[in-house]
Structure formats: structure tokens, C-alpha cells
Design a protein around this motif. Structure first.
Motif, PDB file in Angstrom:
ATOM      1  N   TYR A  27      40.896  62.496  45.974  1.00 35.02           N
ATOM      2  CA  TYR A  27      40.248  62.427  44.661  1.00 35.02           C
ATOM      3  C   TYR A  27      39.408  63.675  44.417  1.00 35.02           C
ATOM      4  O   TYR A  27      39.432  64.276  43.348  1.00 35.02           O
ATOM      5  N   GLN A  28      38.685  64.092  45.440  1.00 35.15           N
ATOM      6  CA  GLN A  28      37.826  65.268  45.270  1.00 35.15           C
ATOM      7  C   GLN A  28      38.660  66.536  45.145  1.00 35.15           C
ATOM      8  O   GLN A  28      38.260  67.485  44.472  1.00 35.15           O
ATOM      9  N   TRP A  29      39.816  66.544  45.753  1.00 30.11           N
ATOM     10  CA  TRP A  29      40.706  67.690  45.563  1.00 30.11           C
ATOM     11  C   TRP A  29      41.137  67.779  44.104  1.00 30.11           C
ATOM     12  O   TRP A  29      41.147  68.864  43.507  1.00 30.11           O
ATOM     13  N   GLU A  30      41.458  66.623  43.531  1.00 33.68           N
ATOM     14  CA  GLU A  30      41.787  66.607  42.102  1.00 33.68           C
ATOM     15  C   GLU A  30      40.585  67.103  41.286  1.00 33.68           C
ATOM     16  O   GLU A  30      40.744  67.867  40.338  1.00 33.68           O
ATOM     17  N   ALA A  31      39.404  66.651  41.667  1.00 29.80           N
ATOM     18  CA  ALA A  31      38.198  67.070  40.941  1.00 29.80           C
ATOM     19  C   ALA A  31      37.987  68.579  41.041  1.00 29.80           C
ATOM     20  O   ALA A  31      37.708  69.247  40.040  1.00 29.80           O
ATOM     21  N   LEU A  32      38.157  69.125  42.232  1.00 20.91           N
ATOM     22  CA  LEU A  32      37.965  70.568  42.416  1.00 20.91           C
ATOM     23  C   LEU A  32      38.964  71.366  41.587  1.00 20.91           C
ATOM     24  O   LEU A  32      38.714  72.518  41.229  1.00 20.91           O
ATOM     25  N   ASN A  33      40.083  70.720  41.279  1.00 22.78           N
ATOM     26  CA  ASN A  33      41.116  71.363  40.460  1.00 22.78           C
ATOM     27  C   ASN A  33      41.026  70.967  38.981  1.00 22.78           C
ATOM     28  O   ASN A  33      41.961  71.241  38.218  1.00 22.78           O
ATOM     29  N   ASP A  34      39.947  70.295  38.631  1.00 25.77           N
ATOM     30  CA  ASP A  34      39.705  69.900  37.222  1.00 25.77           C
ATOM     31  C   ASP A  34      40.806  68.991  36.687  1.00 25.77           C
ATOM     32  O   ASP A  34      41.228  69.136  35.525  1.00 25.77           O
ATOM     33  N   ARG A  35      41.241  68.068  37.503  1.00 29.49           N
ATOM     34  CA  ARG A  35      42.314  67.185  37.053  1.00 29.49           C
ATOM     35  C   ARG A  35      41.877  65.727  36.925  1.00 29.49           C
ATOM     36  O   ARG A  35      42.711  64.837  36.881  1.00 29.49           O
ATOM     37  N   ILE A  36      40.556  65.493  36.877  1.00 29.17           N
ATOM     38  CA  ILE A  36      40.073  64.115  36.665  1.00 29.17           C
ATOM     39  C   ILE A  36      39.765  63.954  35.173  1.00 29.17           C
ATOM     40  O   ILE A  36      38.927  64.659  34.630  1.00 29.17           O
ATOM     41  N   HIS A 369      33.435  56.900  42.746  1.00 28.56           N
ATOM     42  CA  HIS A 369      32.252  57.005  41.881  1.00 28.56           C
ATOM     43  C   HIS A 369      31.020  57.175  42.754  1.00 28.56           C
ATOM     44  O   HIS A 369      30.916  56.541  43.803  1.00 28.56           O
ATOM     45  N   PHE A 370      30.097  57.987  42.274  1.00 33.48           N
ATOM     46  CA  PHE A 370      28.969  58.383  43.123  1.00 33.48           C
ATOM     47  C   PHE A 370      27.637  58.377  42.368  1.00 33.48           C
ATOM     48  O   PHE A 370      27.596  58.706  41.192  1.00 33.48           O
ATOM     49  N   PHE A 371      26.603  58.033  43.103  1.00 29.90           N
ATOM     50  CA  PHE A 371      25.249  58.254  42.604  1.00 29.90           C
ATOM     51  C   PHE A 371      24.725  59.560  43.168  1.00 29.90           C
ATOM     52  O   PHE A 371      24.918  59.861  44.348  1.00 29.90           O
ATOM     53  N   TYR A 372      24.015  60.263  42.334  1.00 29.69           N
ATOM     54  CA  TYR A 372      23.292  61.463  42.728  1.00 29.69           C
ATOM     55  C   TYR A 372      21.848  61.027  43.039  1.00 29.69           C
ATOM     56  O   TYR A 372      21.269  61.393  44.039  1.00 29.69           O
ATOM     57  N   VAL A 373      21.324  60.176  42.136  1.00 32.82           N
ATOM     58  CA  VAL A 373      19.983  59.588  42.285  1.00 32.82           C
ATOM     59  C   VAL A 373      20.162  58.151  42.761  1.00 32.82           C
ATOM     60  O   VAL A 373      21.014  57.438  42.235  1.00 32.82           O
ATOM     61  N   ASN A 374      19.387  57.742  43.740  1.00 34.20           N
ATOM     62  CA  ASN A 374      19.524  56.395  44.301  1.00 34.20           C
ATOM     63  C   ASN A 374      18.230  55.618  44.112  1.00 34.20           C
ATOM     64  O   ASN A 374      17.342  55.639  44.975  1.00 34.20           O
ATOM     65  N   PRO A 375      18.124  54.962  42.972  1.00 32.76           N
ATOM     66  CA  PRO A 375      16.872  54.309  42.607  1.00 32.76           C
ATOM     67  C   PRO A 375      16.665  53.016  43.386  1.00 32.76           C
ATOM     68  O   PRO A 375      17.601  52.443  43.914  1.00 32.76           O
ATOM     69  N   LEU A 376      15.402  52.567  43.420  1.00 31.91           N
ATOM     70  CA  LEU A 376      15.097  51.271  44.033  1.00 31.91           C
ATOM     71  C   LEU A 376      14.831  50.226  42.964  1.00 31.91           C
ATOM     72  O   LEU A 376      14.584  49.068  43.268  1.00 31.91           O
ATOM     73  N   GLU A 377      14.892  50.680  41.715  1.00 31.19           N
ATOM     74  CA  GLU A 377      14.653  49.748  40.622  1.00 31.19           C
ATOM     75  C   GLU A 377      15.372  50.305  39.402  1.00 31.19           C
ATOM     76  O   GLU A 377      15.193  51.479  39.071  1.00 31.19           O
ATOM     77  N   VAL A 378      16.170  49.486  38.770  1.00 32.12           N
ATOM     78  CA  VAL A 378      16.934  49.955  37.622  1.00 32.12           C
ATOM     79  C   VAL A 378      16.800  48.983  36.470  1.00 32.12           C
ATOM     80  O   VAL A 378      16.884  47.769  36.652  1.00 32.12           O
ATOM     81  N   LYS A 398      31.760  59.468  37.798  1.00 27.64           N
ATOM     82  CA  LYS A 398      33.027  59.956  38.358  1.00 27.64           C
ATOM     83  C   LYS A 398      32.873  61.251  39.141  1.00 27.64           C
ATOM     84  O   LYS A 398      33.438  61.459  40.189  1.00 27.64           O
ATOM     85  N   TRP A 399      32.156  62.187  38.567  1.00 25.71           N
ATOM     86  CA  TRP A 399      31.990  63.501  39.176  1.00 25.71           C
ATOM     87  C   TRP A 399      30.835  64.128  38.440  1.00 25.71           C
ATOM     88  O   TRP A 399      30.522  63.726  37.329  1.00 25.71           O
ATOM     89  N   PHE A 400      30.177  65.050  39.030  1.00 23.08           N
ATOM     90  CA  PHE A 400      29.034  65.665  38.368  1.00 23.08           C
ATOM     91  C   PHE A 400      29.303  67.151  38.163  1.00 23.08           C
ATOM     92  O   PHE A 400      29.964  67.771  38.994  1.00 23.08           O
ATOM     93  N   GLY A 401      28.749  67.699  37.088  1.00 26.50           N
ATOM     94  CA  GLY A 401      28.809  69.147  36.920  1.00 26.50           C
ATOM     95  C   GLY A 401      28.214  69.797  38.167  1.00 26.50           C
ATOM     96  O   GLY A 401      28.781  70.714  38.749  1.00 26.50           O
ATOM     97  N   CYS A 402      27.037  69.299  38.575  1.00 25.41           N
ATOM     98  CA  CYS A 402      26.451  69.727  39.853  1.00 25.41           C
ATOM     99  C   CYS A 402      26.829  68.662  40.861  1.00 25.41           C
ATOM    100  O   CYS A 402      26.158  67.655  41.005  1.00 25.41           O
ATOM    101  N   SER A 403      27.931  68.885  41.540  1.00 24.91           N
ATOM    102  CA  SER A 403      28.511  67.821  42.340  1.00 24.91           C
ATOM    103  C   SER A 403      28.326  68.069  43.823  1.00 24.91           C
ATOM    104  O   SER A 403      29.257  68.000  44.613  1.00 24.91           O
ATOM    105  N   CYS A 404      27.090  68.347  44.211  1.00 20.52           N
ATOM    106  CA  CYS A 404      26.826  68.584  45.619  1.00 20.52           C
ATOM    107  C   CYS A 404      26.981  67.316  46.440  1.00 20.52           C
ATOM    108  O   CYS A 404      27.367  67.355  47.605  1.00 20.52           O
ATOM    109  N   CYS A 405      26.676  66.153  45.837  1.00 19.10           N
ATOM    110  CA  CYS A 405      26.583  64.933  46.637  1.00 19.10           C
ATOM    111  C   CYS A 405      27.921  64.368  47.102  1.00 19.10           C
ATOM    112  O   CYS A 405      28.076  64.071  48.295  1.00 19.10           O
TER     113      CYS A 405
END
Lengths: 646, 646
Positions: A27-36, A369-378, A398-405
Motif C-alpha cells: 500500500y505504501q509503495w502505491e502511495a509513494l507512487n501517487d497511486r492512492i 489508515h494511520f493516525f499522526y496524532v494519537n489523542p487520549l480524548e476525542v 489514508k496518507w498524509f502530505g507529511c507522511s513520516c508516520c
């Protein structure tokens, strides 16, 4: 570097390594290739193609976009180590060839500066992440070489590292500086490990030693750039970059939390490899501060989205929290290095806490699917309508512009086998830090020893080890050091050897069982799990009057899906009669905790009356239902809370 | 406009009008002239001197800086009405002369555009506050004319208003637009009142009617400016400026809260003066939403500092709160207009709540320090170290670069006599909205009636009215409408006339006593005050499991100075045994509330251990001490909280 071989075979974790292999990595390979579809584009591969001269165009994404590809390659390497996969290896080899094509003749490699600002290399160390990206290249290269034996990426990395070594330092003509985002320091230690070259260790140490020296490099650089910045305005805030003080003088975790823990990781490595006591003491002070005063119960760190940063002691708001996934991963890196410095169970406790809660919770059960921020209360409406909470997402993205996580999660989960055991320097003790089913083989002072671990964790506290002695059939004398988890608090755990209970001594949180082991010896390690209520330190104002639920390594949370809304109306009864049970159908199977609660009755409120006398308040009895935190947000978006009012 | 004359003579409030006269007004004059050491400069007077050609230089301060001088002049006018002061009047006349010198021949008046962007007038209505400043000029001019009889400032204002009337409208060659910051709308209603000119009312109505029409003016203007802004980036956010919908279609308070309530104030004025039912219904809907779902218990509005804005229903965080002083003042303006539309006690209740808590609390007891943000929970370290809370100041500031609030407080407090009474349109009922000692004289249908009010509020609930009939010695038939405050909840208050209890009917929250009154009649109105615990609506998540203390119009708070820290460790006992008593020495004298509490015992915590089993928690009994909210922050900086855990 250890010469142990460890292969995970575990009911709970196999699912994750399989998910990383079969879903996350493709999935991340697809993302790195802008195919998501419908996800923010990555531009990562495209940038390399442009830099390699294979395509025309502008640089896309963040200035540190290259690192996403490197982190993906690192995850691929770890996955190949476990699951050889010629097709995946071919894709990776092609990516590596592309990286090679984008490298300059002198070894320089960074698509942003190649495409967008040629000639401006090394002029914005404060913000431009060049050495950071180099660090991720090096980490990927080391992992790929270790997994496949191929040197292609390692050669690329060494050429770049050699250029960096010539460029930076205290000699005449060298730049006396370091990177705005720490990462290369820990990577160079790995490069030293795999190549044996001392100069890479020396370069890492140079970056660590130079940081925070006066006059501050970043201030001078900012002046030379005409006092402008890419993101930041005004004078560089040195605390954000942990360059406010020489690292050996730092005692309090400040600034950008990922930068901080990446740096502390390298500091711990260097303290061990160079026997630097001052560095070790700084690590210990920073550890005590970070995990004692600035860590969420989920192992999250970073209390504010502004600067993605630490704030100050005991300031751990649950709603405006940051607790970035990468920061918890960095905390795990750091904990791992502290364990190598000293086998002390609190390091492993924190590693486990961050892994089973913040990090595991950052990925959806589908691996896409991923969280960048992991809250304790939403409160989902607040995430939409209150700009102070806009960074807190109620559903994984799905993916982040800044997708370090996402690639960071992938590389951690696929290298988890490196986090389970250690062998003491004298080769006489095997430490078990994490209870994860696995086949392991160690070169000890007494010869080769294999340990098969079978673990019922995280759902049950029964662990079994079987000793195999392929060489020494007459037995082998070594010590087993079994971590006593912080969550086990009912006296001493029972240790049985071949069915008989054995005494043991406890050293720094490890049960030490020394004997001449025989082939086939069986060790049972019993950590019966109870559901516990946990209180936070009174200085943590955000958790006052509240309790969290913990069972084994898992922190629990209540969700709207099980308990209705607003969750704030729910409070735990004084005698909550907690009951835990396995629910095989819920969220792929988990142990649920139920208990007695009281719920404010808002049917009696006149609509539009915000305040009224307290004596009109009514409550009704109810049962609450809590699930492990790491599974939150996998149903319809709704409220979630880790801490419950008492 | 009313023909009543009301003069405050009140133990509690005299102190404030005296403070405004003797300290606030002179201090702010120094501030406007940049003569306060260590405070941010205002530049206001300097800008006028430059615009008048008396000095050279650049424009200083915010683009709306002119309004600070106008608001100061308005406060001076109200103060002169009460306390003639030839010296102060001379200073004001000189300032007015300066304003006149800065006015263009065609009537235009704005120092920013005169100095900084000549020729760019009316090109950035979205952000540049020209009509906003004009509005404050008009308000000051009306007040100054009414107080002194002098037309100098009124003539300046009328010349500018006439230019605006020629410039804006639907005719060919006119700009079909309105201001990004509402204010002129309510000012033009006042200008209509004092001049009798219908065209000023029509212009106000035009601005209100035009707002939110399609295509949106601000979007087009932003396009014409090349998509740039002074502060804002990207497409204008129309909700911030309440121009997302025609005003008659608005139901929910959104956007910048001061803009919102200034607009609602004008809408209520216009609904009354033009009999516009659609406008009245919009006011009622917006009122229900604002005060029913988006108002703090202190009468503060605006839940986020980002955009100084409303967020959404029931989102009222106590710590990241905004609750700007000006927004509560605007809420009081609006409540005042709603009362003129309909004598309904809930409007006066909100007026009283905002006045005695948010607004009064914004000024220090010395009259020289002000809050812009009025939090319900303060942790001073968080204000320093957590950027999400940096806008929350634990101590009042000397002056602000954007200093809209201090002069707004001054003009409200010095015109408080206008908020006490109303006379019904038929001249038969006198309504008492606020219980503030005063001498008043009304022209009723039955002739001139004077009422002397003596009030023990805010500390005691005993009010006395004495009727004087200077003309009609044989008696006068009229009705007295006495507000039953929302905080009085123990049945019906007792009404005595000349010492004998009287029956009365209740209409829209007012006790109605009609009779032929004789000269010297004495009315006693008894509202015995009890200390009450108040709960918030269960949807207000921030207040769940907590109670606030209210006694009469005052909301209370606990401070570190009386209760230690962390305040979050303090919880109220189930039976708190509240006791209130007057402490003449505390903060200039106030009624204190004490009660039983439990305090978490943090001496038993190991330093650096953030979480531990709940069953180790210990609490000890204590007494808490609460003071009226408006007095918080007048001692050493420390924690403060309005809501206390139960």
C-alpha cells in the motif's frame, strides 16, 4: 551489534508482520507512487525520477520527502529478513537503482536541492533536513544489506556519508554545524556497526558534541539567509531543535519531540560505544524527565501540536494533545538503546507501553489508515469546529502530505524481533524484555543457546521458554533474566523450571534464574493479568479525579460506539465491579472490560439552558464497556476517552 | 431614546465610576499618548498628529487604532455627564480639535489610510476597519454632544457619515458593500437618535440588509486585491465576518464573537425601530443559541483564540477559552437592546451575568491593568510553556498593542446608568432591570415620577425604592416591573409596599406591581441571597462532574493563594457545608465562600512516577475558600478555577 537470531512466531504479532508484509508495504509503495485515490500525493518516487533526469517537473511534497522512500525500503528490508520475497526484492532493487541515478558524482543525494535549489546545498541546515534524509538513507542501506547481503544501497549511503564526513567538522574549510532534525547521528552508529568504520562513529559523535555550542550555528545561518525561513518566523527557537545547550548539559526534554528522542537514541548509543559517562548521565536525566513527567499513559509524548513539541512537566492535556506516532516510535528506539546501556526493566516497561498503545493504535486494523496524532480524548465535532483541536483526527487517514508516520510504523513492526532479547556483555545472561512468541538463538559465553518462547500475551500472562542446546548436550551454564513488568503488581511472579517452582533474585526489575540448563528445559513464567485502575500523578491536572484502565500491557478506553455520548457524562462507580472477558467478534477479537458507571441524565434538561442548580442533577446506573486503546476508532467516528471520571 | 434621567448612587458601583473617572480615563489618556513606561505603545494620538500634518512619521499600531481614541472620548463623555470636570473637558476638546484637523475636506477620516495608503480608501473593507472606526467616532460624537451639548465632534461625525452615505449603497456609482467588522450599524442608530435624521437609520439598515448577499462582496474584493490580505490567508472565511448568510437567515452564532454581538445589537435596534419581525426573530434565534449553548457561566463568549471566535454548541473549554472582554461588553449591548424589544428577565439576567463577572473581572482593582482574555481556569506555567494557552494571561496587562478592551470597559462602566431601567412604550410601566442604587426620574403617561433606589446588592438581596411625585401630589397610577433574578430560586420574592406585603403577578420574569402611587411610597424588594452550587448542561463536556459556586450575581472561583496548588487536586465534598461571610480586608472587601473539600495527597507520590494503581490514592479533608470571580488575579500569580470537581 548482536549476533543473535530471533524470529517471531506469535499469535498476536504474526498478524501484524503479515499485515505489514501483505498490505502496509504494498500500500505504501502505491502511495509513494501517487497511486492512492483520494489521498494526498506523496511525490516521493516522482522526485527521484526528476532528480535522476528521467522525468521533467517541479519538486513535490515536503522538503524531507526523500525520507519516506528510505523508511519504506528499511521496512522492506526487515520484512525480507523474515519473509524472503523475490518480487518485492526486485521492486526494492529498482528503487535503489533509481536512488543511485539521483546521486551526484561527489556522493551528494537529495532530490529537493537537486531539483529545486541546486547550488544551495548545506545553506539551510536549520530547516532543510538534508542530513536527516541522509540518515534515513543510511538506516535503509544498513538494513537492506543485512537482510539481503546486497551492497548497492550501502555503497550509495557510504559515498554520501563520506562526502558528509569531508564537509562537516572543525577543520579549516569544513562546515562546523549539524542538522536541524536529528537522525543522522543514530544512523551513523548503525553504519559504523555494519562497516566497522570508526570514522562513522566519530562523525556521529561530532554532530552530538557540536550541538548547542556557542555561538549557535543556526542563528548565524539564519542571519546569512537574510533572516528568512521556510516555515519558521523570527529568530530560530533553539529549544525546538534541542540546540539551546550542549547535549551533556540538557536535563529536561524540550522542543520538537521526534527530534528530541532521535537525538537521545544516538546519545545512548554513543554513551555505550564510547563509554562516555557524561553522555550516559544526560541520557538518564532526560529519560527520567521524559518518561516520568512528560509521557502520556499510552506512551505518547509531545503535548502540543504547535511545534509538535514537549511543553513542560506534568502538562499532559488529553484533548489538545499531540502524541505523534513517530515520537512514540522514537521513544521505543531510545528505550531499546537504554536497555543496551543497562538492563533495567523500566526501559522495557516504557518500550512496551508505547508499542502496545500509542504505536499499535496509530494503524487501523486494515493496515491502510494511520493516525499522526494519537489523542487520549476525542470529540469529533470539536475536531471539526474548534481550531484548537483541528489536528486531532477522529478517524485514521489514508496518507498524509507529511507522511513520516506510516513508514515509521512499518519499519518498527517489521523489526520487532530486535526488541525482545539482549545478551549481557559478558555473554552470561540472556535478558527477555518483551514477551513475544519467538525462536531465538544466542551466542553465549557457554556456546550457542536456543530459546523458544511461547507467550499468551498480550491477553494472558503465561509465558513459556524452552531451552535447546544444539552444541552442548551436557548442559550450559547461563542466566535467564526475565523482566517483571510494571503492570504486574501482585507480589512476585511464579517461575517454574520443569514444573517446579524456583526461587530467584530480582535485579533492576529482572528475575534472575541462573543454572546449568539442560537441553529441553522448560521455564514457565506466570504473570496473571488483572484489570487495574490507574491514577495519574496529582500534578497532571488533566487527569485529576479520573482513572484509566489497564490490563497487562494494554491501556483501555471507552468509545461512543459502546457507551453513547457525551462520554463526559459517564463516571465510574466507587466499586466498579470490573469484569473482563474475551469477545472474539469485536474488532478482530479482544478482551473487553466492563464496569459499573453512573450517567448524567440529560433528558431532564431544558434545551438551551446551559446552567442550573446542582441539586436538580439526576444520574442513573449503567455499565460501561472499555476496549483496548489500540483498537479505538475502527468503528463509526465517535467520542473516545482513555481517562474516566471517578 | 429615553427621556429618563438616571444617576447612580451606589456603594458598590460608585467606587467603579470613581475609579474610571480618577484613574482609568487619565491612565488611558497617558496610554494613548504613549507615556506608560514598559507598556506597548498605542500610537493613537501620534497617528492623528501625523494625519493632521502636525508631525512626520509612519502610522503606528493596528489598522483600527483610531477607535481607541474614540472609545476613550465616549468614556469621557459619560464621565462628564456624571462628574462635570472642566479640565478633562478641555483635554477632550483639544483631542476633538485634533481629530477635526485630520479630517479630509470631503469628510473622510481615518489616520491609517491618510498616512499609509492614501488613495486606497474603501479597497479593503474586509479587513481594514474604516467603517468600524467611523462607527466608534459616531458613538463618541453622540455621547459627547449629549453630555456637553457641544456639536464639534458630532459635526465631524456627521460629515463623515454623510460621505459614507454617498459612497455606499445600491445606486449606480456606489459601493455595494459593508464593513468586515460590524460597529457602524449600531452607531448609525444612535446618530439617528440624536439628530432625528432618518437617512442614518436607513444607512444602518442598508448595511444590515446587504450583509451576506450573493455574490459575496468580500470574495470579489479579495480577488481584486490579487488574493492577498493583511492578516488572513486564503479565501475569506465568511463565517468569521458573519457574512456567510443574509442576517435574517442566521440562527447560530459563528465567527469572531465581537463582530457578531455588535451586529446583533444593531439588528435588535433596527427590529424595534422599524418593526421588522424577521429581524426580531433572527435576534431571538441567535440569542437562544449564544446564551443557551455558547456562553460561559461568567457571561464570556468565544471559545477559541484562533479568530477570537465562537466554535460550536456546548464547546466551552475552560483552559483554552477566549471570552474576550469586548465580546462580553458587546453581549451586554445586545442584551440591553433585547430588553428594549421586550421586557423579559432572561435578557437582564445575561446582562447582569456578563457585567458582574466577565467584564468586572477584566479590570484590576487599581483600574490600570486589564485582561483581554478572561479564562475560567488558569495554570500560570501552562500560559508560559504551552503555546495552546499562551493567550491566557495569569495577570492583567498594563496595555495592549491591540487595546480594544480597556477603553470599552471604561465606556461601559461610565454609562451604566443607562442599563438600570426602562419605561414601556405606553409610558405606564417602569422596569427595573438591575439593582443598582440610583436617583432616577421618568416621564411617564401619568407625569414625572422619580424613583430613588437603594440596593444592598451585589452582597445582599435587599432593594428599596422610594417614589417621589414632584408634580402630582395626589398620586400617580403606574406599574412597577421588578426583575426576579434567575439566581433567586426560593419561591417568590417578597414585595412590601410601605411595610406591608403585597401580592403581584409575574410577567416574563418581572414582578408587576400596579397602583396609584403616592409621594413617599416605599417599596421593599427582598431577594435573600443563598450560596448555590451550579451544574452545567451535560453536553458541556468541559464542566462534567464539576460544580460552580454562585451567590447572587457573582460567580465564584478558587485561587491558589487561598487553596494551594494544584487546584485540580481539590474536590468538593458531597455535603460541602458551605458558609459565606464578609471579609472586609480581603481584596477591598468581599463575601467569601468556604466549604468542605478533599485534597489528593501528593506527598505519597514517588517523584517522577507518573502513573500508579488507583488503590494507592490517599486524600485528606480540607476546607476550600472561594472568592468572587471578578476579584481573581489581584494577588500573586497562581492557579485559578471557576469549576470545582465534585
Amino acid at each position: 551489534m548482536q549476533t543473535s537470531k530471533i524470529h517471531i512466531q506469535d499469535e498476536f504479532w504474526n498478524r501484524y508482520s503479515e499485515l505489514v508484509r501483505s498490505t502496509v508495504i504494498p500500500y505504501q509503495w502505491e502511495a509513494l507512487n501517487d497511486r492512492i485515490a483520494d489521498a494526498e500525493p506523496s511525490y516521493a518516487i516522482r522526485n527521484f525520477r526528476i532528480a535522476a533526469g528521467l522525468e521533467e517537473g517541479e519538486f513535490g511534497g515536503w522538503i524531507f520527502q526523500d525520507s519516506d522512500l528510505y523508511k519504506w525500503l528499511e521496512a522492506v528490508a526487515y520484512s525480507l529478513r523474515r519473509h524472503p520475497d523475490p518480487e518485492l526484492e526486485k521492486v526494492a532493487d529498482e528503487a535503489i537503482a533509481l536512488i543511485g541515478q539521483a546521486q551526484h558524482d561527489n556522493g551528494y543525494l537529495n532530490t529537493y536541492f537537486t531539483i529545486q535549489e541546486p547550488g544551495k546545498q548545506w545553506t539551510n541546515l536549520y530547516e532543510a533536513h538534508e542530513l536527516y534524509c541522509a540518515g534515513h538513507l543510511i538506516e535503509a542501506a544498513v538494513a537492506y544489506c543485512e537482510a539481503t547481503g546486497k551492497r548497492s544501497l550501502l555503497d550509495i549511503a557510504c559515498r554520501f556519508a563520506d562526502l558528509i564526513e569531508r564537509t562537516f567538522g572543525t577543520e579549516a574549510g569544513q562546515i562546523r554545524a549539524y542538522c536541524g532534525h536529528q537522525e543522522i547521528e543514530l544512523a551513523l552508529v548503525k553504519l559504523h556497526g555494519v562497516t566497522g568504520e570508526e570514522r562513522y562513529l566519530a562523525l556521529s559523535r561530532y554532530f552530538i558534541d557540536e550541538r548547542g555550542s556557542k555561538p549557535n550555528y543556526f542563528i548565524g545561518e539564519w542571519e546569512r539567509r537574510g533572516r528568512t525561513g521556510i516555515w519558521s518566523q523570527g529568530t530560530p527557537n533553539l529549544e525546538v531543535y534541542q540546540s539551546h545547550l550542549p547535549v551533556r548539559e540538557q536535563s529536561v526534554a524540550v522542543g520538537h519531540s521526534v527530534r528530541a528522542v532521535y537525538m537521545y537514541t544516538a546519545m545512548a548509543d554513543l554513551a555505550r560505544l564510547t563509554g562516555d559517562d557524561k553522555l550516559r548521565e544526560a541520557c538518564e536525566r532526560l529519560w527520567a524527565n521524559t518518561t516520568g513527567k512528560q509521557m502520556y499513559i499510552t506512551g505518547g509524548i509531545g503535548a502540543t501540536h504547535l511545534g509538535e513539541a514537549f511543553t513542560f512537566d506534568y502538562d499532559l492535556p488529553n484533548d489538545t494533545v499531540y502524541a505523534e506516532t513517530c515520537a512514540s516510535i522514537g521513544l521505543i528506539f531510545w528505550a531499546r538503546r537504554m536497555l543496551r546501556l543497562e538492563a533495567k526493566s523500566e526501559y522495557a516497561d516504557v518500550m512496551e507501553r508505547a508499542l502496545y498503545n500509542n504505536v499499535l493504535g496509530s494503524m487501523s486494523t486494515d493496515g491502510k489508515h494511520f493516525f499522526y496524532v494519537n489523542p487520549l480524548e476525542v470529540w469529533p465535532d470539536a475536531s471539526i469546529h474548534n481550531p484548537d483541536r483541528r489536528h486531532v483526527k477522529p478517524v485514521r487517514q489514508k496518507w498524509f502530505g507529511c507522511s513520516c508516520c506510516p513508514p515509521n510504523v512499518a519499519r518498527l513492526l517489521s523489526s520487532l524481533n530486535d526488541y525482545i532479547y539482549d545478551v549481557s556483555d559478558d555473554g552470561k545472561t540472556v535478558y527477555a524484555h518483551l514477551y513475544i512468541g519467538s525462536e531465538a538463538s544466542f551466542e553465549l559465553a557457554c556456546g550457542t543457546v536456543a530459546l523458544r518462547q511461547h507467550s499468551a500475551l498480550p491477553w494472558d500472562g503465561r509465558v513459556e521458554f524452552t531451552v535447546s542446546l544444539p552444541e552442548a548436550r551436557e548442559g550450559a551454564a547461563f542466566e535467564l533474566g526475565l523482566r517483571i513488568p510494571a503492570w504486574f503488581q501482585d507480589g512476585r511472579p511464579v517461575l517454574n523450571v520443569n514444573g517446579e517452582e524456583r526461587e530467584y533474585r530480582v535485579e533492576k526489575g529482572y528475575a534472575k534464574a541462573e543454572r546449568r540448563w539442560a537441553d529441553g528445559d522448560r521455564v514457565e513464567w506466570l504473570l496473571p493479568m488483572e484489570t487495574k485502575l490507574v491514577a495519574a500523578h496529582p500534578q497532571i491536572r488533566a487527569d485529576a479525579g479520573k482513572a484509566a484502565i489497564q490490563r497487562g500491557p494494554f491501556v483501555y478506553c471507552v468509545e461512543q460506539a459502546d457507551n453513547g455520548a457525551p462520554l463526559a457524562s459517564l463516571s465510574m462507580a466507587a466499586e466498579p465491579n470490573l469484569r473482563s472477558y474475551a469477545d472474539a467478534d469485536l474488532l478482530g477479537g479482544c478482551v473487553v472490560v466492563e464496569g459499573d458507571a453512573r450517567v448524567a441524565d440529560d433528558t431532564a434538561w431544558e434545551d438551551g439552558l446551559p446552567y442550573r442548580p446542582l441539586d436538580q442533577e439526576k444520574k442513573r446506573a449503567a455499565r460501561f464497556k472499555a476496549i483496548p486503546y489500540y483498537l479505538w476508532g475502527n468503528r463509526a467516528p465517535g467520542e473516545m476517552s482513555v481517562w474516566m471520571r471517578l
